[in-house]
Design a protein around this motif. Structure first.
Motif, mmCIF file in Angstrom:
data_model
loop_
_atom_site.group_PDB
_atom_site.id
_atom_site.type_symbol
_atom_site.label_atom_id
_atom_site.label_comp_id
_atom_site.label_asym_id
_atom_site.label_seq_id
_atom_site.Cartn_x
_atom_site.Cartn_y
_atom_site.Cartn_z
ATOM 1 N N PRO A 139 0.790 -1.237 0.000
ATOM 2 C CA PRO A 139 0.000 0.000 0.000
ATOM 3 C C PRO A 139 0.822 1.288 0.000
ATOM 4 O O PRO A 139 0.356 2.309 -0.483
ATOM 5 C CB PRO A 139 -0.816 -0.101 1.296
ATOM 6 N N ASN A 140 2.038 1.246 0.563
ATOM 7 C CA ASN A 140 2.820 2.471 0.731
ATOM 8 C C ASN A 140 2.005 3.556 1.426
ATOM 9 O O ASN A 140 1.982 4.725 1.019
ATOM 10 C CB ASN A 140 3.368 2.970 -0.610
ATOM 11 N N LEU A 141 1.325 3.115 2.476
ATOM 12 C CA LEU A 141 0.584 3.997 3.360
ATOM 13 C C LEU A 141 0.961 3.634 4.789
ATOM 14 O O LEU A 141 1.151 2.460 5.108
ATOM 15 C CB LEU A 141 -0.934 3.818 3.194
ATOM 16 N N LEU A 142 1.060 4.639 5.634
ATOM 17 C CA LEU A 142 1.306 4.423 7.054
ATOM 18 C C LEU A 142 0.180 5.036 7.871
ATOM 19 O O LEU A 142 -0.466 6.005 7.437
ATOM 20 C CB LEU A 142 2.630 5.062 7.481
ATOM 21 N N VAL A 143 -0.039 4.473 9.055
ATOM 22 C CA VAL A 143 -0.964 5.055 10.017
ATOM 23 C C VAL A 143 -0.139 5.513 11.208
ATOM 24 O O VAL A 143 0.556 4.713 11.844
ATOM 25 C CB VAL A 143 -2.039 4.038 10.456
ATOM 26 N N TRP A 144 -0.201 6.808 11.481
ATOM 27 C CA TRP A 144 0.606 7.403 12.549
ATOM 28 C C TRP A 144 -0.288 8.309 13.369
ATOM 29 O O TRP A 144 -0.904 9.223 12.844
ATOM 30 C CB TRP A 144 1.764 8.190 11.930
ATOM 31 N N HIS A 145 -0.382 8.020 14.666
ATOM 32 C CA HIS A 145 -1.287 8.754 15.560
ATOM 33 C C HIS A 145 -2.708 8.783 14.998
ATOM 34 O O HIS A 145 -3.415 9.797 15.104
ATOM 35 C CB HIS A 145 -0.784 10.180 15.795
ATOM 36 N N GLY A 146 -3.102 7.688 14.403
ATOM 37 C CA GLY A 146 -4.464 7.547 13.898
ATOM 38 C C GLY A 146 -4.705 8.134 12.528
ATOM 39 O O GLY A 146 -5.800 7.971 11.967
#
Length: 248
Positions: A139-146
Motif C-alpha cells: 500500500p505504501n501507506l502508514l498510520v501514525w497517531h491515527g
C-alpha cells in the motif's frame, strides 16, 4: 529548494524496501528515511519522490516532510554490511530524505477504514501520477497517531524511464482494480472536481523547482531546465484530458 541537511550518522538499513533505504540522523537532530541515489532505480526514483510527494502535499494530501540529505560516505564506516557500504559509497552527495515517523504502522484496509473524500482524493492523485505502488500487496501507506500518511512515490511518473515514448503514453488509462483504497473511494467525481483545476503550469513549476539540478541533469537532457520543461509539458498534457485516464 527543499530543506538541505547533512547526514551525521547512519542508523540502520530498512530491508523491506527493494532499494535498501536507511534511517539516518541529520545535523538538525531530525531522523529521516533516506533513499539513496546509488540504488538500483537511480536518481529518477528520487525525482519521482519529490515531484509526486510535493504535488500531493500541495493538493492537501498527508506526506511526511521531504528534505535533501547531503551524504559523506564516512558516516557509514561502522556499518558491517558490505552491500550497504557499497551503496553508501555510490551515493555521495545529495540524496532524498523523508521524515521518519516513529511507531507508525503499515496500513491495514480492514483495521483502518478511510473517509470517502480522502480515499477518493488519493485515488485521483495516484491516477494522475500513475502510481503503480498503492495496491493491497504494497500500500505504501502508514498510520501514525491515527492518521493516514502517503509514502514511497519512487514508482510514479514511470513515463520518464523512456522519454522517446513518453508522448505516446501521456493519456494512458490508470488501472485501479487492485488499488488498496478502492473500496472506500466512493466520491471520485467530487475529488476530481477539486483536484483537476489545481493542476496548473504554475503549480507544476513550483514543484519541479524543488528537484535538485544534479538529479535532473544526470540523464536524457542537456540541462536541468530542459528536463523540468519536459516534465511540466507531459503532466500538463495529462491533466488536460482527465477523461482518458481518470477511473470512473
Amino acid at each position: 529548494m527543499l530543506p538541505e541537511i547533512a547526514a551525521v550518522r547512519y542508523v540502520t538499513p530498512l530491508r523491506e524496501g527493494g532499494s535498501l533505504p536507511g534511517i539516518v540522523e541529520g545535523g538538525n537532530l531530525g531522523t529521516y528515511v533516506v533513499k539513496f541515489r546509488g540504488a538500483g532505480q537511480g536518481p529518477k526514483a528520487l525525482v519521482a519522490e519529490v515531484v509526486a510527494g510535493e504535488l500531493a502535499r500541495r493538493l492537501g494530501l498527508p506526506v511526511p516532510e521531504l528534505v535533501v540529505v547531503g551524504l559523506d560516505p564516512v558516516v557509514a564506516r561502522a556499518e558491517p554490511d558490505q552491500e550497504v557500504q557499497e551503496l553508501i559509497k555510490a551515493s555521495a552527495g545529495a540524496n532524498l530524505g523523508m521524515d521518519y515517523l516513529p511507531g507508525a504502522l503499515g496500513y491495514d484496509p480492514v483495521a483502518h477504514p478511510v473517509d470517502a473524500g480522502l480515499a477518493s482524493r488519493v485515488l485521483v492523485f495516484d491516477a494522475f501520477v500513475e502510481n503503480v505502488d498503492r495496491s493491497w500487496r504494497n500500500p505504501n501507506l502508514l498510520v501514525w497517531h491515527g492518521d493516514l500518511w502517503l509514502i514511497d512515490h519512487g514508482a510514479t511518473l514511470y513515463f520518464h524511464h523512456n522519454w522517446p515514448r513518453a508522448a505516446d503514453v501521456v493519456h494512458r488509462q490508470y488501472t485501479w482494480d487492485d488499488h488498496v483504497l478502492k473500496p472506500y473511494a466512493t466520491a471520485v467525481a467530487a475529488a476530481a472536481a477539486d483536484i483537476l483545476p489545481r493542476l496548473t503550469a504554475d503549480l507544476l513549476d513550483e514543484v519541479l523547482t524543488l528537484v535538485p539540478d544534479e538529479w535532473l541533469a544526470e540523464f536524457d537532457f542537456d540541462s536541468a531546465a530542459a528536463a523540468r520543461l519536459a516534465y511540466r509539458d507531459h503532466l500538463l498534457a495529462r491533466a488536460a484530458r482527465p477523461e482518458a485516464w481518470l477511473p470512473s
